[in-house]
Design an enzyme around this catalytic site. Structure first.
Site, PDB file in Angstrom:
ATOM      1  N   ASP A  94       0.873  -1.246   0.112  1.00 43.19           N
ATOM      2  CA  ASP A  94      -0.096  -0.109   0.007  1.00 43.19           C
ATOM      3  C   ASP A  94       1.183   1.359  -0.093  1.00 43.19           C
ATOM      4  O   ASP A  94       2.163   1.253   0.282  1.00 43.19           O
ATOM      5  CB  ASP A  94      -0.907  -0.021   1.263  1.00 43.19           C
ATOM      6  CG  ASP A  94      -2.048  -0.759   1.138  1.00 43.19           C
ATOM      7  OD1 ASP A  94      -2.044  -1.665   0.192  1.00 43.19           O
ATOM      8  OD2 ASP A  94      -2.978  -0.810   2.095  1.00 43.19           O
ATOM      9  N   ASP A  95       0.081   2.251  -0.370  1.00 45.38           N
ATOM     10  CA  ASP A  95       0.641   3.778  -0.332  1.00 45.38           C
ATOM     11  C   ASP A  95       2.054   3.800  -1.184  1.00 45.38           C
ATOM     12  O   ASP A  95       2.834   4.902  -0.947  1.00 45.38           O
ATOM     13  CB  ASP A  95       1.197   4.100   1.135  1.00 45.38           C
ATOM     14  CG  ASP A  95      -0.074   4.040   2.207  1.00 45.38           C
ATOM     15  OD1 ASP A  95      -0.866   4.231   1.745  1.00 45.38           O
ATOM     16  OD2 ASP A  95       0.120   3.619   3.427  1.00 45.38           O
ATOM     17  N   HIS A 115      -5.870   3.186  -4.334  1.00 43.56           N
ATOM     18  CA  HIS A 115      -5.633   3.459  -2.875  1.00 43.56           C
ATOM     19  C   HIS A 115      -6.261   4.800  -2.502  1.00 43.56           C
ATOM     20  O   HIS A 115      -5.756   5.064  -1.584  1.00 43.56           O
ATOM     21  CB  HIS A 115      -4.401   3.084  -2.394  1.00 43.56           C
ATOM     22  CG  HIS A 115      -4.193   2.838  -1.155  1.00 43.56           C
ATOM     23  ND1 HIS A 115      -5.187   1.872  -0.247  1.00 43.56           N
ATOM     24  CD2 HIS A 115      -3.338   3.290   0.146  1.00 43.56           C
ATOM     25  CE1 HIS A 115      -4.784   1.926   0.879  1.00 43.56           C
ATOM     26  NE2 HIS A 115      -3.580   2.671   1.188  1.00 43.56           N
ATOM     27  N   HIS A 173       3.752  -2.280   3.157  1.00 45.23           N
ATOM     28  CA  HIS A 173       3.673  -1.030   2.645  1.00 45.23           C
ATOM     29  C   HIS A 173       4.783  -0.457   2.014  1.00 45.23           C
ATOM     30  O   HIS A 173       6.092  -0.934   2.080  1.00 45.23           O
ATOM     31  CB  HIS A 173       3.537   0.003   3.875  1.00 45.23           C
ATOM     32  CG  HIS A 173       1.840  -0.078   4.440  1.00 45.23           C
ATOM     33  ND1 HIS A 173       1.590  -1.119   5.318  1.00 45.23           N
ATOM     34  CD2 HIS A 173       1.093   0.803   4.289  1.00 45.23           C
ATOM     35  CE1 HIS A 173       0.349  -0.732   5.653  1.00 45.23           C
ATOM     36  NE2 HIS A 173      -0.224   0.386   5.016  1.00 45.23           N
TER      37      HIS A 173
END
Length: 273
Positions: free
Chosen positions: A84-85, A135, A230
């Site tokens: 993610d991110d 996201h 992440h």
């Protein structure tokens, strides 16, 4: 960043209590750091409470079995690594280098306003064979938004990603894993699928060591797992635990006979909407 409006005057005691409240409440907001936008991660207890207050993941999966997903089939030893991110200029390239060295493809969930700052990294993710998902635009807590504002978060990011890589991502991962039923329903009608996870590396909490990241992953790992990690950090975030654990994780999974695949391969759904 969410904005709060308060009266200009409050008693001193009230202000003290208010400061304590805001310290916890704003941990999931975006903040400017050196002119860049950085994610701050909500505490796990707060995340779990908000999730329970809206609707449990299990109930959402039962209501939307092909749209709200937590894992792949359990009968096959296949696992999906997800990050993610992204994009992040510090950590994402390091993760991409390791994946390339081990000939592994993963799935990256991209934050829209980060993609506008680092378009070359988004293109690199795509060019190296990884899958890209949505996201949100600014890492908002989507379950707190109206349906219209949720749609704006998704469409704005969708347009940015599509312009960079040439396809509209099929997969959405809501920040903190939170969505309301009406948001999931709209996502289904619009051709999206929501993909959360069943294995949390907890790499976002307290800058864990690589050993702790690996222990967290092994706790709930099983065939069909979707592993949350992440590829981008927020204020005070140190993701070297994730970076350093990744080669060990790949070797461990291979030694146990697992095949590392992308979400489309694991779930039997397309990468593009």
């Amino acid at each position: 960043m969410r904005k709060h409006r308060f009266q200009k005057w409050l008693p001193a005691a009230g202000l003290a209590l208010l400061g304590i409240f805001l310290l916890g409440f704003t941990t999931d907001a975006y903040a400017a750091v050196n002119g860049q936008q950085a994610v701050q991660f909500a505490p796990d207890k707060e995340t779990k409470k908000r999730r329970a207050d809206s609707m449990s993941w299990v109930k959402l999966h039962k209501q939307f079995p092909r749209t709200f997903l937590l894992n792949g089939p359990r009968h096959s030893k296949r696992i999906a690594l997800t990050f993610d991110d992204a994009p992040d200029p510090k950590y994402t390239p390091l993760i991409l280098d390791i994946l390339a060295q081990h000939d592994v493809c993963a799935t990256f969930f991209v934050v829209g306003n980060r993609a506008t700052h680092y378009p070359a990294i988004v293109k690199r993710i795509h060019n190296e064979g990884h899958i890209i998902g949505n996201h949100s635009y600014d890492h908002a807590v989507l379950s707190t938004l109206s349906l219209m504002n949720y749609q704006k978060q998704i469409w704005r990011t969708d347009a940015i990603i599509t312009n960079l890589i040439g396809y509209s991502p099929h997969f959405i991962r809501p920040p903190y894993g939170e969505l309301l039923p009406q948001q999931v329903k709209w996502s289904k009608q619009s051709g999206f699928a929501i993909v959360n996870w069943d294995v949390d590396s907890v790499d976002w909490k307290n800058n864990p060591s690589s050993a702790l990241v690996l222990r967290n992953i092994k706790k709930t790992l099983q065939p069909g797992s979707i592993i949350l990690q992440h590829a981008g950090g927020g204020i005070g975030q140190n993701l070297y635990g994730t970076v350093n654990a990744l080669p060990q994780l790949i070797r461990l999974l291979h030694s146990k006979g697992y095949e590392l695949v992308t979400l489309p391969e694991l779930l039997g759904q397309p990468a593009a909407r």
